[in-house]
Scaffold this motif. Structure first.
Motif, PDB file in Angstrom:
ATOM      1  N   SER A 164     -66.321   8.090  57.069  1.00 40.47           N
ATOM      2  CA  SER A 164     -65.728   9.235  57.762  1.00 40.47           C
ATOM      3  C   SER A 164     -65.212  10.257  56.755  1.00 40.47           C
ATOM      4  O   SER A 164     -65.152  11.454  57.054  1.00 40.47           O
ATOM      5  N   VAL A 165     -64.858   9.811  55.557  1.00 40.31           N
ATOM      6  CA  VAL A 165     -64.418  10.721  54.503  1.00 40.31           C
ATOM      7  C   VAL A 165     -65.549  11.670  54.125  1.00 40.31           C
ATOM      8  O   VAL A 165     -65.355  12.882  53.995  1.00 40.31           O
ATOM      9  N   VAL A 166     -66.738  11.118  53.973  1.00 41.06           N
ATOM     10  CA  VAL A 166     -67.893  11.947  53.625  1.00 41.06           C
ATOM     11  C   VAL A 166     -68.203  12.935  54.743  1.00 41.06           C
ATOM     12  O   VAL A 166     -68.443  14.127  54.495  1.00 41.06           O
ATOM     13  N   MET A 167     -68.189  12.476  55.991  1.00 38.31           N
ATOM     14  CA  MET A 167     -68.527  13.379  57.090  1.00 38.31           C
ATOM     15  C   MET A 167     -67.499  14.491  57.252  1.00 38.31           C
ATOM     16  O   MET A 167     -67.843  15.614  57.628  1.00 38.31           O
ATOM     17  N   SER A 168     -66.236  14.187  56.960  1.00 36.36           N
ATOM     18  CA  SER A 168     -65.213  15.232  57.063  1.00 36.36           C
ATOM     19  C   SER A 168     -65.400  16.299  55.994  1.00 36.36           C
ATOM     20  O   SER A 168     -64.924  17.431  56.151  1.00 36.36           O
ATOM     21  N   ASN A 169     -66.113  15.969  54.929  1.00 41.96           N
ATOM     22  CA  ASN A 169     -66.377  16.911  53.842  1.00 41.96           C
ATOM     23  C   ASN A 169     -67.792  17.485  53.906  1.00 41.96           C
ATOM     24  O   ASN A 169     -68.248  18.100  52.941  1.00 41.96           O
ATOM     25  N   SER A 170     -68.469  17.267  55.021  1.00 39.76           N
ATOM     26  CA  SER A 170     -69.872  17.664  55.131  1.00 39.76           C
ATOM     27  C   SER A 170     -70.086  18.615  56.298  1.00 39.76           C
ATOM     28  O   SER A 170     -69.248  18.730  57.192  1.00 39.76           O
ATOM     29  N   ASN A 171     -71.234  19.260  56.289  1.00 41.97           N
ATOM     30  CA  ASN A 171     -71.595  20.223  57.323  1.00 41.97           C
ATOM     31  C   ASN A 171     -72.585  19.585  58.286  1.00 41.97           C
ATOM     32  O   ASN A 171     -73.740  19.349  57.944  1.00 41.97           O
TER      33      ASN A 171
END
Length: 466
Positions: free
Chosen positions: A387-394
């Protein structure tokens, strides 16, 4: 001069001794080491190879997806002292598991060091009959804090764990959503806003069928076939098919009989079967009547709808489903024998960490989420385990009208449960869904469908009912 001779003799002796010691220390990992100087067996497995000798990691998978990741890994880690030897065996006709089982049991230098398992059979390798072959992630130096720091979806951790020890993790996250047609939403409900539509189709199945009645009044089906509601029902049940060694029918799964029949009797769908021609036709709006939506994870958007929506491209949106669920996914496991060799253990751990736990913008999951696996090329964006990656992704995707689908899939991943699976699900699900279709078609009554289901499970799998 005599003093100089003594110095030269001393240096010569030191060089000879150093050569002998080097030959002994490198014997276990170098084919060029002298046969006359065997290394002590107690040190063989822990001696790292010379810096110019690559560590060979045997990677087994059922598609080329993970093998292709190794190319990106090598390209972004030029100093990695590793080469991958990949074996890809498709799951077609059940070929992958028997081959993998034989290779794991055989052991030796050709045994899989890293191997993949999909949701249909991952529990066999993470918790079931073949779980003893898998290393604990902690033994590779991949601890629980790394999992927490990455915000890995809990269902993925639960599926990959045995007795509290993590043995497998995925890179995708396959929490499910409801994917619907915007134009049909506007005509039926007056809006296509995901925040409003989620309250039209849920929470719960009563709300879902209220929406089905409204859609029918407009000439639309709410889903394509009964398989569209099976996955959210199956993976939101409280218990799995096997409880204390006996076949158990969870009340939520038994309710599938009634909900599937309700779809049929009220003509709320086109009565298709998933993965068949009619199901794909409904994605493009060319079925008998327009269909409002499908249940699925991000991969259903990226790899199934994408190839079949045709003229309905962009006329889709994503919202929360009536109940949390997941569908599909691939997990990575390591052979416990890799821990016997420090160099191989490190190489395996580094790659698995890069795939499953690295939250940086050079980790596999960031590339995967943003569709940047290939430099200078926009690829498919996908939901990932972190979820950390998705929160930093488009997560903005044209197929769903430019909506940021990660806004829906992050909570979807969190709401999924991984505690209701068994290693027999693939076989039992096939039997169950066949009996449900016979019941909804009117070829047998409800009690007969349940009785025949229990008998077939016993005949095919040797599992008695409660």
């Amino acid at each position: 001069m005599k003093k100089m001779k003594r110095v030269l003799v001393g240096l010569s002796l030191l060089l000879v001794m150093s050569s002998v010691l080097a030959a002994c220390g490198g014997k276990s990992n170098s084919s060029n080491a002298p046969n006359s100087s065997p290394a002590p067996t107690t040190n063989n497995s822990n001696t790292p190879p010379p810096s110019n000798e690559k560590v060979t990691v045997n990677l087994w998978s059922f598609t080329d997806e993970i093998p292709n990741m190794t190319e990106k890994y090598i390209a972004t880690h030029p100093d990695a002292n590793v080469e991958f030897k990949t074996t890809v065996i498709a799951t077609t006709d059940g070929a992958y598991q028997p081959a993998l089982d034989q290779a794991l049991a055989g052991g030796g230098k050709d045994a899989p060091d890293i191997y993949a398992a999909e949701s249909a059979f991952v529990l066999k390798y993470s918790q079931g009959d073949a779980s003893d072959y898998a290393a604990n992630y902690a033994d590779l130096g991949l601890d629980d804090q790394m999992v927490k720091d990455a915000g890995i979806a809990q269902y993925s951790v639960d599926i990959g764990s045995k007795d509290g020890q993590l043995k497998a993790l995925g890179y995708q996250a396959t929490g499910g959503a409801f994917i619907y047609r915007r134009s049909l939403a506007k005509e039926t409900f007056g809006t296509d806003d995901p925040a409003t539509i989620k309250n039209e189709v849920g929470p719960g199945w009563d709300k879902f069928f209220e929406a089905a009645a409204k859609l029918k009044a407009k000439g639309y089906g709410i889903v394509s076939g009964d398989g569209d509601i099976w996955h959210p029902i199956e993976n939101s049940s409280d218990k799995g098919w096997i409880v204390d060694g006996k076949l158990h029918i969870d009340p939520k799964r038994e309710q599938f009989l009634d909900l599937a029949k309700k779809l049929k009797d009220n003509d709320y769908f086109n009565d298709t079967q998933d993965w068949q021609e009619g199901w794909f036709a409904d994605m493009s709006g060319t079925g008998p009547k327009p269909v409002f939506g499908f249940f699925g994870p991000a991969w259903l958007i990226n790899y199934t709808l994408k190839d079949n929506v045709k003229d309905t491209f962009g006329d889709w949106a994503v919202t929360e489903p009536p109940t949390g669920f997941f569908w599909g996914g691939t997990w990575l496991l390591a052979n416990k024998d890799v821990a016997k060799d420090d160099a191989k253990k490190q190489a395996v751990a580094d790659f698995i960490k890069w795939v499953t736990l690295d939250t940086s913008d050079t980790g596999l999951q960031y590339y995967w989420a943003n569709g940047t696996m290939k430099d200078g090329e926009q690829g498919t964006k996908d939901s990932v385990a972190s979820s950390v990656v998705m929160s930093n992704s488009n997560g903005e995707t044209a197929l769903v009208g430019g909506q940021n689908m990660f806004d829906v899939f992050v909570p979807a991943n969190a709401n999924a449960s991984g505690k209701n699976l068994t290693q027999y699900d693939e076989s039992i699900n096939t039997i169950w869904r066949d009996q449900v279709r016979q019941y909804t078609a009117g070829s047998k009554d409800r009690n007969a469908a349940i009785a025949d289901f229990k008998q077939q499970v016993k005949d095919q799998l040797g599992i008695d009912s409660e």
